[in-house]
Write a protein that holds these residues in place. Structure first.
Motif, mmCIF file in Angstrom:
data_model
loop_
_atom_site.group_PDB
_atom_site.id
_atom_site.type_symbol
_atom_site.label_atom_id
_atom_site.label_comp_id
_atom_site.label_asym_id
_atom_site.label_seq_id
_atom_site.Cartn_x
_atom_site.Cartn_y
_atom_site.Cartn_z
ATOM 1 N N LYS A 1 0.839 -1.182 0.000
ATOM 2 C CA LYS A 1 0.000 0.000 0.000
ATOM 3 C C LYS A 1 0.877 1.237 0.000
ATOM 4 C CE LYS A 1 -3.708 -2.395 2.135
ATOM 5 N NZ LYS A 1 -4.758 -2.460 3.057
ATOM 6 N N ASP A 2 0.259 2.384 -0.251
ATOM 7 C CA ASP A 2 1.021 3.615 -0.368
ATOM 8 C C ASP A 2 1.336 4.276 0.970
ATOM 9 O OD1 ASP A 2 -0.850 4.413 -3.319
ATOM 10 O OD2 ASP A 2 1.092 3.452 -3.140
ATOM 11 N N ASP A 3 0.737 3.819 2.055
ATOM 12 C CA ASP A 3 0.981 4.497 3.326
ATOM 13 C C ASP A 3 2.390 4.192 3.843
ATOM 14 O OD1 ASP A 3 0.264 1.864 3.840
ATOM 15 O OD2 ASP A 3 -0.487 2.342 5.845
ATOM 16 N N PRO A 4 3.005 5.152 4.524
ATOM 17 C CA PRO A 4 4.393 5.006 4.979
ATOM 18 C C PRO A 4 4.601 3.863 5.980
ATOM 19 C CG PRO A 4 3.698 7.299 5.114
ATOM 20 C CD PRO A 4 2.490 6.497 4.772
ATOM 21 N N ALA A 5 3.600 3.554 6.791
ATOM 22 C CA ALA A 5 3.766 2.491 7.784
ATOM 23 C C ALA A 5 3.922 1.123 7.122
ATOM 24 C CB ALA A 5 2.576 2.482 8.738
ATOM 25 N N SER A 6 3.114 0.844 6.100
ATOM 26 C CA SER A 6 3.232 -0.455 5.440
ATOM 27 C C SER A 6 4.525 -0.539 4.636
ATOM 28 C CB SER A 6 2.031 -0.727 4.542
ATOM 29 O OG SER A 6 1.998 0.181 3.481
ATOM 30 N N ARG A 7 4.944 0.577 4.046
ATOM 31 C CA ARG A 7 6.215 0.600 3.317
ATOM 32 C C ARG A 7 7.390 0.359 4.268
ATOM 33 N NH1 ARG A 7 8.863 1.675 -1.215
ATOM 34 N NH2 ARG A 7 10.760 2.921 -1.142
ATOM 35 N N ALA A 8 7.341 0.971 5.445
ATOM 36 C CA ALA A 8 8.403 0.774 6.430
ATOM 37 C C ALA A 8 8.442 -0.679 6.901
ATOM 38 C CB ALA A 8 8.202 1.717 7.605
ATOM 39 N N ALA A 9 7.274 -1.275 7.110
ATOM 40 C CA ALA A 9 7.217 -2.679 7.521
ATOM 41 C C ALA A 9 7.780 -3.584 6.428
ATOM 42 C CB ALA A 9 5.784 -3.075 7.854
ATOM 43 N N TYR A 10 7.443 -3.286 5.180
ATOM 44 C CA TYR A 10 7.940 -4.065 4.041
ATOM 45 C C TYR A 10 9.466 -3.981 3.958
ATOM 46 C CZ TYR A 10 8.605 -5.473 -0.827
ATOM 47 O OH TYR A 10 9.027 -6.104 -1.970
ATOM 48 N N LEU A 11 10.011 -2.772 4.046
ATOM 49 C CA LEU A 11 11.457 -2.593 3.950
ATOM 50 C C LEU A 11 12.183 -3.255 5.123
ATOM 51 C CD1 LEU A 11 11.682 1.066 2.640
ATOM 52 C CD2 LEU A 11 12.038 -1.047 1.371
ATOM 53 N N ALA A 12 11.597 -3.171 6.318
ATOM 54 C CA ALA A 12 12.208 -3.825 7.476
ATOM 55 C C ALA A 12 12.228 -5.344 7.286
ATOM 56 C CB ALA A 12 11.446 -3.463 8.749
ATOM 57 N N PHE A 13 11.145 -5.896 6.747
ATOM 58 C CA PHE A 13 11.096 -7.330 6.477
ATOM 59 C C PHE A 13 12.169 -7.724 5.469
ATOM 60 C CE2 PHE A 13 9.776 -10.743 3.684
ATOM 61 C CZ PHE A 13 9.634 -11.778 4.593
ATOM 62 N N VAL A 14 12.285 -6.963 4.396
ATOM 63 C CA VAL A 14 13.265 -7.282 3.353
ATOM 64 C C VAL A 14 14.684 -7.194 3.912
ATOM 65 C CG1 VAL A 14 14.233 -6.500 1.159
ATOM 66 C CG2 VAL A 14 11.770 -6.666 1.432
ATOM 67 N N ARG A 15 14.973 -6.152 4.693
ATOM 68 C CA ARG A 15 16.305 -6.024 5.284
ATOM 69 C C ARG A 15 16.650 -7.215 6.177
ATOM 70 N NH1 ARG A 15 14.828 -1.123 7.351
ATOM 71 N NH2 ARG A 15 14.703 0.291 5.616
ATOM 72 N N GLN A 16 15.691 -7.693 6.916
ATOM 73 C CA GLN A 16 15.956 -8.765 7.870
ATOM 74 C C GLN A 16 16.020 -10.139 7.213
ATOM 75 O OE1 GLN A 16 13.132 -8.996 11.031
ATOM 76 N NE2 GLN A 16 14.269 -10.557 12.143
ATOM 77 N N HIS A 17 15.184 -10.407 6.222
ATOM 78 C CA HIS A 17 15.035 -11.765 5.697
ATOM 79 C C HIS A 17 15.600 -11.982 4.300
ATOM 80 C CE1 HIS A 17 12.624 -13.019 9.084
ATOM 81 N NE2 HIS A 17 11.915 -11.908 8.969
ATOM 82 N N HIS A 18 16.201 -10.984 3.677
ATOM 83 C CA HIS A 18 16.698 -11.148 2.309
ATOM 84 C C HIS A 18 17.810 -12.196 2.275
ATOM 85 C CE1 HIS A 18 18.259 -10.246 -1.667
ATOM 86 N NE2 HIS A 18 17.101 -9.647 -1.888
ATOM 87 N N PRO A 19 17.798 -13.109 1.288
ATOM 88 C CA PRO A 19 18.824 -14.164 1.215
ATOM 89 C C PRO A 19 20.247 -13.628 1.065
ATOM 90 C CG PRO A 19 16.978 -14.713 -0.198
ATOM 91 C CD PRO A 19 16.732 -13.325 0.300
ATOM 92 N N ASP A 20 20.422 -12.480 0.453
ATOM 93 C CA ASP A 20 21.760 -11.906 0.332
ATOM 94 C C ASP A 20 22.298 -11.431 1.675
ATOM 95 O OD1 ASP A 20 21.763 -12.407 -2.347
ATOM 96 O OD2 ASP A 20 21.299 -10.364 -2.947
ATOM 97 N N ARG A 21 21.426 -11.238 2.638
ATOM 98 C CA ARG A 21 21.827 -10.795 3.979
ATOM 99 C C ARG A 21 21.812 -11.942 4.987
ATOM 100 N NH1 ARG A 21 22.441 -5.019 4.716
ATOM 101 N NH2 ARG A 21 22.460 -5.742 6.845
ATOM 102 N N GLY A 22 21.707 -13.168 4.502
ATOM 103 C CA GLY A 22 21.767 -14.329 5.379
ATOM 104 C C GLY A 22 20.412 -14.878 5.800
ATOM 105 N N GLY A 23 19.341 -14.372 5.205
ATOM 106 C CA GLY A 23 18.012 -14.868 5.544
ATOM 107 C C GLY A 23 17.675 -16.159 4.817
ATOM 108 N N ASP A 24 16.596 -16.771 5.241
ATOM 109 C CA ASP A 24 16.136 -18.020 4.639
ATOM 110 C C ASP A 24 15.310 -17.712 3.391
ATOM 111 O OD1 ASP A 24 15.613 -20.779 4.412
ATOM 112 O OD2 ASP A 24 13.660 -20.490 5.368
#
Length: 83
Positions: free
Chosen positions: A2-25
């Motif tokens: 969605k376009d709201d900043p809260a959902s975008r922040a949650a999405y980016l935080a998820f990607v930062r934490q779980h991305h395979p290039d950063r050691g996530g599953d």
């Protein structure tokens, strides 16, 4: 997403934490992205220009990797024209 900043922040935080290039599953990452896309109202299987298929490539590690990259670089290097 969605376009709201809260959902975008949650999405980016998820990607930062779980991305395979950063050691996530990989499976956790793919499942989480599917949840975010479903919450955004996207139909499963549809793609826009920002949601390309995720491909995980295992690379060689250590000295063998460095030697491989050096060999590839030498193959791509242009030959000098002046001798």
């Amino acid at each position: 997403m969605k376009d709201d900043p809260a959902s975008r922040a949650a999405y980016l935080a998820f990607v930062r934490q779980h991305h395979p290039d950063r050691g996530g599953d990989v499976d956790t990452f793919v499942a989480g992205l599917a949840e975010f896309h479903a919450a955004a109202g996207r139909r499963p299987g549809t793609q826009d220009r920002f949601s390309a298929p995720i491909v995980v490539v295992a690379r060689k590690r250590g000295l063998a990797s460095v030697a491989h990259r050096l060999g590839q670089w030498r193959k791509r290097r242009r030959k000098t024209r002046v001798r």
